[in-house]
Design a protein around this motif. Structure first.
Motif, PDB file in Angstrom:
ATOM      1  N   ASP A  93       0.521  -0.941  -0.053  1.00  0.00           N
ATOM      2  CA  ASP A  93      -0.055  -0.535   0.117  1.00  0.00           C
ATOM      3  C   ASP A  93       0.896   1.036   0.378  1.00  0.00           C
ATOM      4  N   LYS A  94       1.784   1.134   0.477  1.00  0.00           N
ATOM      5  CA  LYS A  94       2.709   3.072   0.557  1.00  0.00           C
ATOM      6  C   LYS A  94       3.206   2.833  -0.240  1.00  0.00           C
ATOM      7  N   PHE A  95       4.167   1.256  -0.992  1.00  0.00           N
ATOM      8  CA  PHE A  95       4.479   1.308  -1.727  1.00  0.00           C
ATOM      9  C   PHE A  95       3.827   2.131  -3.321  1.00  0.00           C
ATOM     10  N   ILE A  96       2.821   1.489  -3.169  1.00  0.00           N
ATOM     11  CA  ILE A  96       1.942   1.883  -4.529  1.00  0.00           C
ATOM     12  C   ILE A  96       1.562   3.603  -3.955  1.00  0.00           C
ATOM     13  N   ARG A  97       1.001   3.716  -3.035  1.00  0.00           N
ATOM     14  CA  ARG A  97       0.941   5.389  -3.015  1.00  0.00           C
ATOM     15  C   ARG A  97       2.295   5.898  -3.049  1.00  0.00           C
ATOM     16  N   ILE A  98       3.516   5.519  -3.082  1.00  0.00           N
ATOM     17  CA  ILE A  98       4.770   6.367  -3.928  1.00  0.00           C
ATOM     18  C   ILE A  98       5.033   6.383  -5.209  1.00  0.00           C
ATOM     19  N   LEU A  99       4.342   5.718  -5.958  1.00  0.00           N
ATOM     20  CA  LEU A  99       4.143   4.967  -7.267  1.00  0.00           C
ATOM     21  C   LEU A  99       3.388   5.916  -7.851  1.00  0.00           C
ATOM     22  N   ASP A 100       1.569   5.889  -7.231  1.00  0.00           N
ATOM     23  CA  ASP A 100       1.407   6.948  -7.450  1.00  0.00           C
ATOM     24  C   ASP A 100       1.290   9.140  -7.853  1.00  0.00           C
ATOM     25  N   GLN A 101       2.313   9.253  -6.505  1.00  0.00           N
ATOM     26  CA  GLN A 101       3.082  10.573  -6.401  1.00  0.00           C
ATOM     27  C   GLN A 101       3.778  10.583  -7.524  1.00  0.00           C
ATOM     28  N   LEU A 102       4.362   9.307  -8.308  1.00  0.00           N
ATOM     29  CA  LEU A 102       5.283   9.661  -9.295  1.00  0.00           C
ATOM     30  C   LEU A 102       5.216  10.051 -10.283  1.00  0.00           C
ATOM     31  N   GLU A 103       3.500   9.332 -10.223  1.00  0.00           N
ATOM     32  CA  GLU A 103       2.503   9.867 -11.658  1.00  0.00           C
ATOM     33  C   GLU A 103       2.511  10.888 -11.803  1.00  0.00           C
ATOM     34  N   VAL A 104       2.114  11.708 -10.841  1.00  0.00           N
ATOM     35  CA  VAL A 104       1.314  12.849 -10.076  1.00  0.00           C
ATOM     36  C   VAL A 104       2.302  13.663 -10.645  1.00  0.00           C
ATOM     37  N   LEU A 105       3.847  13.389 -10.824  1.00  0.00           N
ATOM     38  CA  LEU A 105       4.906  15.019 -10.698  1.00  0.00           C
ATOM     39  C   LEU A 105       5.120  14.144 -11.923  1.00  0.00           C
ATOM     40  N   GLN A 106       5.224  13.131 -13.103  1.00  0.00           N
ATOM     41  CA  GLN A 106       5.517  12.605 -14.465  1.00  0.00           C
ATOM     42  C   GLN A 106       4.388  13.387 -15.025  1.00  0.00           C
ATOM     43  N   ASN A 107       3.214  14.228 -14.765  1.00  0.00           N
ATOM     44  CA  ASN A 107       1.911  15.153 -15.348  1.00  0.00           C
ATOM     45  C   ASN A 107       2.325  16.255 -15.290  1.00  0.00           C
ATOM     46  N   GLU A 108       2.881  16.910 -13.783  1.00  0.00           N
ATOM     47  CA  GLU A 108       3.258  17.928 -13.593  1.00  0.00           C
ATOM     48  C   GLU A 108       4.418  18.654 -14.325  1.00  0.00           C
ATOM     49  N   ILE A 109       5.335  17.454 -14.763  1.00  0.00           N
ATOM     50  CA  ILE A 109       6.715  17.721 -15.526  1.00  0.00           C
ATOM     51  C   ILE A 109       6.032  17.888 -16.961  1.00  0.00           C
ATOM     52  N   SER A 110       4.882  16.909 -17.389  1.00  0.00           N
ATOM     53  CA  SER A 110       4.591  16.812 -18.915  1.00  0.00           C
ATOM     54  C   SER A 110       3.837  18.081 -19.342  1.00  0.00           C
ATOM     55  N   GLU A 111       3.266  18.610 -18.513  1.00  0.00           N
ATOM     56  CA  GLU A 111       1.996  19.753 -18.211  1.00  0.00           C
ATOM     57  C   GLU A 111       3.281  21.148 -18.691  1.00  0.00           C
ATOM     58  N   ALA A 112       4.161  21.562 -17.537  1.00  0.00           N
ATOM     59  CA  ALA A 112       5.029  22.645 -17.414  1.00  0.00           C
ATOM     60  C   ALA A 112       6.083  22.350 -19.018  1.00  0.00           C
ATOM     61  N   ASP A 113       6.555  21.163 -19.915  1.00  0.00           N
ATOM     62  CA  ASP A 113       7.198  21.131 -20.854  1.00  0.00           C
ATOM     63  C   ASP A 113       6.172  21.461 -22.160  1.00  0.00           C
ATOM     64  N   GLU A 114       5.045  21.663 -21.764  1.00  0.00           N
ATOM     65  CA  GLU A 114       3.673  21.538 -23.320  1.00  0.00           C
ATOM     66  C   GLU A 114       3.939  23.542 -23.287  1.00  0.00           C
TER      67      GLU A 114
END
Length: 114
Positions: A93-114
């Motif tokens: 559960d903890k590990f999957i929450r961390i992966l979810d946060q990595l996905e949020v970070l990736q989305n933020e990076i992708s939005e900043a690149d646009e």
């Protein structure tokens, strides 16, 4: 002139957890397995039937890696025919929450690149 004493030492990446994240992201089916488990699809045969392109061999390898890392727990039932189910561990559960946060970070990076 006095030399200043160093207070910090070189910081390195956490070896085991970094390897775990790399292995899980390297297995393209792990995130799909977590999604299936979140929807109460926890038997291997059921997983294969619900995901196009997923083979039993690849699924079993993915599940084995996740069990070895302690992310998933394999539950065997003493029945005929044999039945096996998988569940997310508290650590998972903890590990999957961390992966979810990595996905949020990736989305933020992708939005900043646009």
């Amino acid at each position: 002139m006095k030399s200043q004493e160093k207070i910090f030492s070189r910081k390195s990446a956490p070896e085991r957890s970094a390897r775990m994240v790399e292995t899980i992201y390297g297995c393209k089916w792990s995130l799909t397995v977590y999604q299936l488990l979140a929807h109460d699809i926890n038997r291997p045969g059921e997983m294969v039937r619900n995901v196009e392109g997923l083979s039993t061999k690849v699924l079993n390898e993915c599940l084995r890696k996740n069990v070895q890392f302690g992310i998933l727990n394999r539950v065997s039932f003493n029945e005929v025919p044999p039945r096996v189910e998988y569940e997310v561990t508290p650590f998972g559960d903890k590990f999957i929450r961390i992966l979810d946060q990595l996905e949020v970070l990736q989305n933020e990076i992708s939005e900043a690149d646009e």
